[in-house]
Design a protein around this motif. Structure first.
Motif, PDB file in Angstrom:
ATOM      1  N   LEU A  29       0.826  -1.204   0.000  1.00  0.00           N
ATOM      2  CA  LEU A  29       0.000   0.000   0.000  1.00  0.00           C
ATOM      3  C   LEU A  29       0.863   1.258   0.000  1.00  0.00           C
ATOM      4  CD1 LEU A  29      -2.825   1.233   0.150  1.00  0.00           C
ATOM      5  CD2 LEU A  29      -2.714   1.034   2.640  1.00  0.00           C
ATOM      6  N   SER A  30       1.947   1.247   0.745  1.00  0.00           N
ATOM      7  CA  SER A  30       2.838   2.407   0.792  1.00  0.00           C
ATOM      8  C   SER A  30       3.479   2.667  -0.568  1.00  0.00           C
ATOM      9  CB  SER A  30       3.918   2.202   1.861  1.00  0.00           C
ATOM     10  OG  SER A  30       3.353   2.075   3.145  1.00  0.00           O
ATOM     11  N   ARG A  31       3.886   1.599  -1.252  1.00  0.00           N
ATOM     12  CA  ARG A  31       4.488   1.770  -2.571  1.00  0.00           C
ATOM     13  C   ARG A  31       3.486   2.347  -3.567  1.00  0.00           C
ATOM     14  NH1 ARG A  31       7.045  -3.261  -1.298  1.00  0.00           N
ATOM     15  NH2 ARG A  31       5.328  -4.368  -2.306  1.00  0.00           N
ATOM     16  N   VAL A  32       2.250   1.891  -3.498  1.00  0.00           N
ATOM     17  CA  VAL A  32       1.223   2.392  -4.415  1.00  0.00           C
ATOM     18  C   VAL A  32       0.936   3.862  -4.142  1.00  0.00           C
ATOM     19  CG1 VAL A  32      -1.182   2.177  -5.109  1.00  0.00           C
ATOM     20  CG2 VAL A  32       0.178   0.124  -4.733  1.00  0.00           C
ATOM     21  N   GLU A  33       0.770   4.211  -2.874  1.00  0.00           N
ATOM     22  CA  GLU A  33       0.470   5.602  -2.533  1.00  0.00           C
ATOM     23  C   GLU A  33       1.617   6.531  -2.905  1.00  0.00           C
ATOM     24  OE1 GLU A  33      -0.491   5.269   1.629  1.00  0.00           O
ATOM     25  OE2 GLU A  33      -2.618   5.512   1.186  1.00  0.00           O
ATOM     26  N   MET A  34       2.843   6.015  -2.890  1.00  0.00           N
ATOM     27  CA  MET A  34       4.007   6.836  -3.189  1.00  0.00           C
ATOM     28  C   MET A  34       3.931   7.420  -4.597  1.00  0.00           C
ATOM     29  SD  MET A  34       6.890   7.761  -1.748  1.00  0.00           S
ATOM     30  CE  MET A  34       8.507   8.383  -2.176  1.00  0.00           C
ATOM     31  N   ASN A  35       3.442   6.616  -5.555  1.00  0.00           N
ATOM     32  CA  ASN A  35       3.414   7.039  -6.957  1.00  0.00           C
ATOM     33  C   ASN A  35       1.997   7.214  -7.492  1.00  0.00           C
ATOM     34  OD1 ASN A  35       6.287   6.889  -7.213  1.00  0.00           O
ATOM     35  ND2 ASN A  35       6.126   4.667  -7.378  1.00  0.00           N
ATOM     36  N   GLU A  36       1.040   7.395  -6.595  1.00  0.00           N
ATOM     37  CA  GLU A  36      -0.349   7.464  -7.037  1.00  0.00           C
ATOM     38  C   GLU A  36      -0.621   8.657  -7.940  1.00  0.00           C
ATOM     39  OE1 GLU A  36      -4.843   7.288  -5.029  1.00  0.00           O
ATOM     40  OE2 GLU A  36      -3.034   7.266  -3.797  1.00  0.00           O
ATOM     41  N   HIS A  37       0.151   9.735  -7.793  1.00  0.00           N
ATOM     42  CA  HIS A  37      -0.085  10.933  -8.598  1.00  0.00           C
ATOM     43  C   HIS A  37       0.540  10.841  -9.986  1.00  0.00           C
ATOM     44  CE1 HIS A  37       3.896  11.387  -6.908  1.00  0.00           C
ATOM     45  NE2 HIS A  37       4.157  12.414  -7.705  1.00  0.00           N
ATOM     46  N   LEU A  38       1.311   9.781 -10.249  1.00  0.00           N
ATOM     47  CA  LEU A  38       1.970   9.617 -11.544  1.00  0.00           C
ATOM     48  C   LEU A  38       1.314   8.470 -12.299  1.00  0.00           C
ATOM     49  CD1 LEU A  38       5.690   9.908 -10.365  1.00  0.00           C
ATOM     50  CD2 LEU A  38       4.277  11.702 -11.390  1.00  0.00           C
ATOM     51  N   PRO A  39       0.561   8.737 -13.351  1.00  0.00           N
ATOM     52  CA  PRO A  39      -0.100   7.651 -14.086  1.00  0.00           C
ATOM     53  C   PRO A  39       0.919   6.790 -14.812  1.00  0.00           C
ATOM     54  CG  PRO A  39      -0.384   9.733 -15.241  1.00  0.00           C
ATOM     55  CD  PRO A  39       0.255  10.055 -13.921  1.00  0.00           C
ATOM     56  N   PRO A  40       0.689   5.470 -14.890  1.00  0.00           N
ATOM     57  CA  PRO A  40       1.633   4.590 -15.587  1.00  0.00           C
ATOM     58  C   PRO A  40       1.565   4.799 -17.098  1.00  0.00           C
ATOM     59  CG  PRO A  40      -0.302   3.360 -14.920  1.00  0.00           C
ATOM     60  CD  PRO A  40      -0.452   4.732 -14.329  1.00  0.00           C
TER      61      PRO A  40
END
Length: 476
Positions: free
Chosen positions: A262-273
């Motif tokens: 969850l922490s890894r996902v939240e870290m980059n949540e503002h950057l779309p893949p």
């Protein structure tokens, strides 16, 4: 004079009459002084001093008139040098990865480098800053800089549609232009979302880990004390306690893994893949990996997947984690011998992706837990996972994606989870600019659906990348 620069000739010609007038005036002055000397008005010493002073003054004026028409080599040389420096500065500005804007009178954008155009989704220069960046404190700082006041630093944050943190640097610039408004404002935007998320991630991880690990650690400590004391020689109690301790240890491991994920996902949540993946192939891989878990409970899979690849824009590992969480939950909360249905659709509009499947039952409740920005041109790949469990009461649906939230009846027992699975699903779907919905009816079962954007055509790729990037910046 044939080779003389035109500007020199233009400046020298008007000065010739001026030099002649200076010489005539000097001669007349000396004649007047001579008459005064002959008439006895001036003493010889005074006459000599006055004549020398007058002659020196006339000579100085004569030299001024001669040199005034000379060419100015600095003006001829400086102009191309300044032009070259401006071109170098513009080229450097175009390559800078940090958004930089030059704001002119009235708050209009006079210059914006590519990073700024992408960050604010600017269509063209010349528009008003207030239409692209609706942050009152930043606009006030820009207005102050346009009046020549001191520069300032403004921090702002937005929570919708994606959380973002930005620091804006505003500095006044005085331009070499005539007129009542010579001031411009330079605006530099620094995206600090990643650093802010990292700080919060560390704090949240410590808080969540210390809270959630307290119960299993207390149980382990109690069992260890019991095994070292009263149950030292009780084989039956020892076996029972060791089994429980193994379950608690596994739960702590799952909890730590889920917290880190969850922490890894939240870290980059503002950057779309930006990658691509095949949604149907991911669903098949997940089914193959979880088949032993389903066979242990005599659960069968009912697959409805397209033969052709269902291409989506996304991070394959994260999409795999989404599908794995949903299918694993369906297995855990279905009775033995039940059927878990997995369906994938391709190239759907948002309306179809959100509402196409028929309802599980007339009384079922459906709720959208996460939704993408509205775009009528966007098409989606859809995955729907349905179980035959007890279902979820409609009053619990809004809280399903909260951290550590578990519905009553699911907080203990062999199917008890960490309460983080659906929170991870929601954050991954939000990062992918997709949608996540749930439908459930008590006694009928539950269906979880996710829909992820398909790759855009090449002709529209640049415009859509700008729109995706701007969705992390607060425009409202």
């Amino acid at each position: 004079m044939a080779n003389e620069h035109p500007s020199v000739r233009a400046r020298t010609a008007p000065d010739r009459p001026r030099r002649r007038d200076i010489v005539i005036t000097a001669l007349l002055g000396l004649m007047v002084l001579l008459v005064l000397l002959i008439g006895g008005v001036l003493e010889p010493g005074a006459w000599l001093a006055a004549s020398l002073a007058f002659s020196a003054l006339a000579f100085i004026y004569f030299l001024t008139a001669v040199t005034r028409g000379a060419p100015r080599p600095s003006a001829q040389i400086t102009r191309p040098v300044v032009s070259s420096e401006l071109e170098s500065a513009n080229a450097m500005l175009e390559k800078i990865a940090v958004p930089v804007l030059l704001i002119g009178p009235g708050g209009r954008i006079e210059r914006a480098n590519p990073a700024a155009r992408a960050f604010l989704a600017l269509g063209a220069e010349g528009g008003l800053l207030s239409t692209s960046l609706r942050q009152p404190r930043v606009l006030e700082a820009v207005s102050a800089a346009l009046r020549g006041e001191r520069g300032t630093v403004v921090e702002y944050a937005s929570l919708a549609p994606i959380e973002s943190h930005v620091r804006a640097f505003v500095e006044p610039l005085r331009m070499p232009v005539a007129g009542p408004m010579p001031w411009r404002a330079m605006l530099v935007l620094a995206d600090e979302t990643s650093s802010k998320r990292a700080e919060r991630m560390r704090a949240d991880f410590l808080a969540n880990a210390s809270h959630e690990l307290r119960t299993p650690l207390a149980s382990l400590s109690g069992f260890i004390d019991t095994l070292r004391g009263p149950a030292r020689d009780d084989e039956e109690a020892r076996d029972r306690f060791l089994t429980i301790m193994r379950e608690q240890t596994d739960r702590m491991r799952r909890l730590i893994d889920d917290l880190l994920s969850l922490s890894r996902v939240e870290m980059n949540e503002h950057l779309p893949p930006s990658g691509e993946a095949d949604l149907a192939a991911i669903a098949r891989d997940v089914v193959d990996s979880l088949r032993p878990m389903a066979d242990a409970r005599a659960i069968t899979f009912e697959l409805s997947l397209p033969d052709a690849p269902a291409r989506i824009t996304g991070d394959r590992d994260q999409v795999y984690e989404v599908v794995e969480n949903l299918v694993e939950n369906a297995i855990k909360y279905s009775p033995e011998g039940a059927i878990v249905a997995i369906e994938a659709l391709d190239n759907c509009t948002r309306d179809i992706a959100e509402h196409a499947p028929e309802r599980l039952a007339p009384q079922s409740a459906r709720l959208l837990l996460a939704g993408p920005p509205f775009d009528p041109r966007q098409r989606y790949g859809v995955l729907r996972v349905r179980d035959n469990g007890a279902g979820i009461d409609r009053r619990y649906l809004p809280r399903l994606s909260e951290r550590f939230y578990r519905v009553d009846g699911q907080k203990s027992g062999p199917t008890a989870g960490t309460g983080l699975g659906l929170a991870i699903v929601k954050h991954i779907i939000t990062r992918h600019r997709g949608g996540f919905s749930v439908e459930s009816a008590t006694g009928t079962g539950s269906a979880f659906s996710v829909f992820l954007p398909k790759p855009v055509p090449d002709a529209d790729a640049a415009a859509r990348v700008l729109a995706d990037t701007a969705s992390g910046v607060d425009a409202g």
